[in-house]
Enzyme design. Sequence first.
Site, PDB file in Angstrom:
ATOM      1  N   GLY A  71       0.834  -1.196   0.000  1.00 33.85           N
ATOM      2  CA  GLY A  71       0.000   0.000   0.000  1.00 33.85           C
ATOM      3  C   GLY A  71       0.868   1.246   0.000  1.00 33.85           C
ATOM      4  O   GLY A  71       2.040   1.220   0.366  1.00 33.85           O
ATOM      5  N   GLY A 120       0.379  -5.140   0.516  1.00 34.13           N
ATOM      6  CA  GLY A 120      -0.764  -5.120  -0.385  1.00 34.13           C
ATOM      7  C   GLY A 120      -0.517  -5.816  -1.698  1.00 34.13           C
ATOM      8  O   GLY A 120      -1.452  -6.292  -2.348  1.00 34.13           O
ATOM      9  N   GLU A 143       5.034  -5.629   7.824  1.00 32.01           N
ATOM     10  CA  GLU A 143       4.286  -4.599   8.553  1.00 32.01           C
ATOM     11  C   GLU A 143       4.806  -4.307   9.952  1.00 32.01           C
ATOM     12  O   GLU A 143       4.684  -3.169  10.437  1.00 32.01           O
ATOM     13  CB  GLU A 143       2.805  -4.986   8.621  1.00 32.01           C
ATOM     14  CG  GLU A 143       2.062  -4.857   7.305  1.00 32.01           C
ATOM     15  CD  GLU A 143       2.281  -6.022   6.348  1.00 32.01           C
ATOM     16  OE1 GLU A 143       1.772  -5.976   5.219  1.00 32.01           O
ATOM     17  OE2 GLU A 143       2.978  -6.983   6.737  1.00 32.01           O
ATOM     18  N   ASP A 151      -1.875  -7.653   6.962  1.00 33.29           N
ATOM     19  CA  ASP A 151      -3.284  -7.539   6.611  1.00 33.29           C
ATOM     20  C   ASP A 151      -3.493  -8.125   5.220  1.00 33.29           C
ATOM     21  O   ASP A 151      -2.786  -9.020   4.810  1.00 33.29           O
ATOM     22  CB  ASP A 151      -3.757  -6.085   6.728  1.00 33.29           C
ATOM     23  CG  ASP A 151      -3.086  -5.151   5.725  1.00 33.29           C
ATOM     24  OD1 ASP A 151      -1.966  -5.454   5.270  1.00 33.29           O
ATOM     25  OD2 ASP A 151      -3.678  -4.103   5.394  1.00 33.29           O
TER      26      ASP A 151
END
Length: 357
Positions: A71, A120, A143, A151
Amino acid sequence: MTTAANDEAPVLRHVQGRTGHITLNRPRAINALNHTMVRLMDEALSAWERADEISAVLLTGEGARGLCAGGDIRSIHDDIKAGGGAASVAFWRAEYRLNARIARFPKPYVAVMDGIVMGGGVGVSAHGSVRIVTERSRIAMPETGIGFVPDVGGTYLLTRTPGELGTHLALTGSAVGAGDALLCGLADHFVPSERLAEFIAALADAEVGEAVAEYATTAPEGELADHREWIDACYSADSVEEIVDRLYNSGDRAAKETAETILGKSPTSLKVTLAALRRARALTSLEQVLDQEYRVSATAITAPDMVEGIRAQVVDKDRNPRWSPAELTQVTDAEVARHFARRDGDELGLAPEAAPR
């Protein structure tokens, strides 16, 4: 070849033969995802899911550096500081729904995981039905190093690896190559990078299985299998503190170095990540896990570590985050638990069944 967007668009789509081809097109940012890109990908899948003339979807990234670095965390940093993170939560809602859609897409979804594939980028590729890696692949969920938690369905994928390999990758944020990606179930086939262009061209006319059979070959050996003994023994502990203690005392040099790597990550992120992994093991579907991850992500932006981690890694680039709290022992059980609390009026709601509390 028909193009549905100009070359400046962040996502390009065109059709070659019977294959719909999505290209992530932000090469200077290693194709980092933003909300617009998620929307454009979803629109492409909507169009091609209904099109009888399309038999498969292909995902690639523009540029030589990788499919997708994750992301757009610089934007997330700025959004949290300026607006409390509302735009980031909206992005995650759309992104996680896209991840679930990819996993359930009714036609072959071929993801070329060449080069860097992180965060992502894993979400838009590793849930696909045909996942291709090359000798250049570097796949990670990094992360914990930015004060966040894996995630995009990452905790679902990582809890389904052999033994405790997924716990190791989640806590350390370590990147793996092709061989280890195959071992961990994050990829399906190895195609040498020099043959990627031919493989992609073949998808225009051949069935996906035929193209894979022609171009896939044996991947280079990975590294994780040689460390399974200490990885499984150390990461089966019930707390991050115990995991670190076992790593230090295992007698293996690589394990001790791993302990030091873990201790450089956000203490809060480490504890929430371990809890998320253990909870994900008890969930039966990707949708349940994504619902859980949405709660965790939306809560993580209310703590200081995510802004600080992104600042240290991407904004100021001093690589010296000041975590708060700074020690594992200072992270309370209550702080971990609040990340998993249901959000009144703001649940992702992908799973029809009630997830365990």
